[in-house]
Design a protein around this motif. Structure first.
Motif, short mmCIF file in Angstrom:
data_model
loop_
_atom_site.label_atom_id
_atom_site.label_comp_id
_atom_site.label_asym_id
_atom_site.label_seq_id
_atom_site.Cartn_x
_atom_site.Cartn_y
_atom_site.Cartn_z
N GLY A 40 -16.28 -0.68 13.03
CA GLY A 40 -15.79 0.58 13.55
C GLY A 40 -15.92 1.69 12.53
N SER A 41 -15.97 2.94 12.98
CA SER A 41 -16.26 4.07 12.09
C SER A 41 -15.00 4.83 11.68
CB SER A 41 -17.23 5.03 12.79
OG SER A 41 -16.66 5.53 13.99
N ALA A 42 -13.84 4.25 11.89
CA ALA A 42 -12.59 4.89 11.48
C ALA A 42 -11.95 4.11 10.35
CB ALA A 42 -11.64 4.99 12.67
N TRP A 43 -11.81 4.76 9.19
CA TRP A 43 -11.22 4.13 8.00
C TRP A 43 -9.78 4.63 7.86
CZ3 TRP A 43 -16.43 4.68 8.32
CH2 TRP A 43 -17.24 3.66 7.81
N LYS A 44 -8.83 3.85 8.34
CA LYS A 44 -7.44 4.31 8.35
C LYS A 44 -6.47 3.34 7.69
CE LYS A 44 -7.99 7.26 12.42
NZ LYS A 44 -7.50 7.62 13.78
N ALA A 45 -6.95 2.21 7.24
CA ALA A 45 -6.08 1.27 6.55
C ALA A 45 -5.76 1.79 5.15
CB ALA A 45 -6.74 -0.09 6.46
N GLU A 46 -4.62 1.39 4.60
CA GLU A 46 -4.22 1.84 3.26
C GLU A 46 -5.27 1.46 2.22
OE1 GLU A 46 -0.47 1.44 0.11
OE2 GLU A 46 -0.40 0.45 2.07
N TYR A 47 -5.88 0.30 2.35
CA TYR A 47 -6.88 -0.14 1.39
C TYR A 47 -8.12 0.76 1.42
CZ TYR A 47 -9.88 -3.31 -1.28
OH TYR A 47 -10.71 -3.86 -2.23
N ASP A 48 -8.37 1.38 2.58
CA ASP A 48 -9.55 2.24 2.73
C ASP A 48 -9.37 3.61 2.09
OD1 ASP A 48 -10.71 0.24 4.30
OD2 ASP A 48 -9.98 1.11 6.17
N GLU A 49 -8.14 4.03 1.89
CA GLU A 49 -7.86 5.42 1.52
C GLU A 49 -8.58 5.88 0.25
OE1 GLU A 49 -3.42 5.55 3.61
OE2 GLU A 49 -3.62 5.59 1.41
#
Length: 558
Positions: free
Chosen positions: A296-305
């Motif tokens: 998916g193209s949405a990075w919203k997890a804390e690890y992704d920030e």
């Protein structure tokens, strides 16, 4: 009751900390001196003679090239103090700028071997007339008898260099070595200049000068400046501070059982080899890591920030240099822009290692993940720009200029204020009064580390003026690269307040790319900055006056 935190002095681009804030000694060692005298005392009295000659009447040439520049120097040996230019100067590069001026950069050499730190630049106007000559020429090397045949091999020099810096057996990048004439103290050495680059809890980008006759280490310093088959796509994510980011990403034309996998890899810019953001997964080595990816193209997890911010900020810095200075990426030729996040565990730093940016996640007490700061990203990428432009050596005043220009362009890209690092401070740090890393408008609101305080004027604060200069030895902060940089930062602030950040950026970028050489000191920087303002805006312009005034206000007056 809240405990008072002692904030470790973050040193973007070098080691993790410069030390903690501690009570100051009752007496401090300090001596007032001119910028030239300080440079001489710091071991730069090795025969390298600063040169900055403005031709009162431009000297017309048939063409703006290296051959005519050498002929001009040959005819004026007494003026430039270069006895035999044709024998001792090798063309390094010739560039034409947006004003139509041409700049021929020469490397001093002896019997074909480059002299470390010694470059001469001849400047032509758009009418093929020589208007100025600047740089450094080492008269001691020119007159000295220096052997050019090494007794020590490159392999032996590498072994000595690795031992000197405690490098691991396995290096993250292949080491490099070149033979140079290295002036040091009152002697000129034939030396292997070895670059050793590695990652660990104390990463290093070391330059080690090994005597090519004896195999002994003469000097060393750490210059760590703290995909085919992919299709472009657009994505989004959430940054460390909760900001929504639109992202340029990529995907392969394939699906997994859960959906399409997307990568933080931006191939949307013509002429650029891409912007890549990698995940190191809290490892201390293995750069660059794996390209950060997810379904998916949405990075919203804390690890992704942290990865979201690194990717977004890299593009913003790239756009600044392209739009403001017509510079395509860090090297000006479209090199790939790489960042790695999640370096180590609780790592309170970010750095440019000569190849890419790397960001720690912070410890959550003093710092949040450091990729959150746009000015931090601009600071690190500017170190890359510097290494591909003026090449300022990372020691003493040239190193302080290196750090200052990284801070200044950090404040130019992040237009909101004159602070650096305000977005990466954790709540506990803010509560203790540390709301940013450094301040260009008021450097002295923050203390230096306790190890550095005795070498200043007794105040223990970052200096705002040459009267507060820290006369540090070369084994502390590489001679003050992060400490004394605040003087240049403050000069830029004074000038920027008068003419605005856009014009300030034009003047400082021109000085860096057109007039600076590896050993440029504060005094030479003054000449280069004023001349750059004159080139761009005219001799009696408000911009030239403001540039001179900013430097004068901080005590850089000659």
């Amino acid at each position: 009751m809240n405990k008072k935190l002692l904030l470790p002095v973050l040193v973007l681009s070098t080691t993790v900390f410069a030390g903690t804030i501690a009570p100051l000694p009752s007496e401090a060692v300090h001596s007032e001196a001119s910028t030239e005298a300080i440079a001489e005392k710091q071991g730069l009295n090795n025969g390298n003679k600063p040169l900055f000659v403005i031709e009162k009447q431009a000297v017309k040439q048939k063409a703006s090239n290296a051959a005519n520049a050498l002929e001009h120097l040959e005819k004026n040996t007494s003026k430039y103090k270069i006895k035999n230019p044709k024998a001792s100067l090798l063309e390094k590069k010739t560039e034409k700028d947006e004003l139509g001026m041409t700049h021929v950069r020469f490397q001093q050499s002896k019997n074909g071997i480059p002299v470390e730190g010694s470059e001469v630049i001849v400047h032509y106007n758009q009418n093929n007339a020589i208007t100025s000559v600047n740089g450094e020429f080492n008269t001691s090397v020119e007159n000295a008898e220096v052997t050019t045949e090494p007794a020590i091999s490159q392999e032996q020099a590498l072994a000595a260099a690795k031992q000197a810096v405690n490098a691991p057996e396995k290096l993250d990048y292949a080491p490099s070595s070149e033979l140079v004439i290295f002036p040091f103290g009152d002697k000129s050495y034939l030396a292997h200049k070895v670059n050793v680059n590695f990652l660990s809890e104390e990463p290093g980008n070391w330059y080690v000068y090994v005597d090519a006759e004896t195999g002994k280490v003469i000097d060393q310093y750490n210059a760590l400046m703290h995909a085919d088959g992919y299709l472009p796509a657009e994505g989004s994510g959430t940054g460390v501070l909760g900001d929504h980011r639109k992202l340029h990403v990529s995907h392969k034309n394939e699906r997994t059982g859960d959906g399409t996998k997307f990568y933080l890899q931006d191939n949307s810019h013509d002429g650029l080899d891409g912007i890549y953001t990698y995940d190191l997964a809290h490892q201390w080595g293995g750069l660059p890591g794996e390209v950060h990816s997810k379904v998916g193209s949405a990075w919203k997890a804390e690890y992704d920030e942290p990865a979201v911010d690194a990717h977004y900020n890299s593009e913003k810095v790239y756009e600044y240099y392209l739009e403001e200075h017509d510079r395509n990426s860090i090297d000006g030729e479209g090199m790939a822009i790489k960042s790695s996040v999640h370096f180590g565990k609780d790592y309170n730093n970010a750095f440019w290692n000569g190849h890419q940016m790397t960001y720690g996640d912070g410890d959550g007490e003093f710092f949040v993940p450091l990729s959150a700061g746009l000015d931090v990203a601009a600071h690190e990428m500017t170190h890359g720009v510097i290494s591909h432009s003026g090449g300022l050596k990372y020691q003493f005043q040239s190193g302080a200029l290196n750090e200052a220009f990284a801070d200044i362009f950090g404040a130019l890209v992040d237009e909101e204020d004159w602070e650096v690092g305000e977005d990466i401070m954790a709540e506990a740090a803010k509560e203790s009064g540390r709301t940013s890393l450094r301040s260009l408008s008021d450097p002295s609101k923050y203390p230096v580390g306790s190890r550095y305080a005795p070498y200043g004027d007794g105040s223990g604060m970052y200096p705002s003026h040459m009267d507060e200069y820290y006369d540090l030895p070369r084994d502390l902060d590489n001679g003050g690269v992060h400490i004394n940089s605040s003087i240049i930062n403050h000069a830029a602030y004074y000038t920027g307040e008068q003419i605005g950040k856009e014009k300030l950026g034009q003047i400082y970028y021109r000085a860096l790319t057109v007039y600076f050489t590896p050993d440029t000191n504060f005094s030479q920087a003054r000449q280069a900055l004023i001349q750059s303002a004159i080139d761009l805006y005219g001799e009696a312009s408000i911009e030239a006056i403001a540039t001179e005034d900013g430097l004068t206000q901080v005590g850089i007056t000659e």
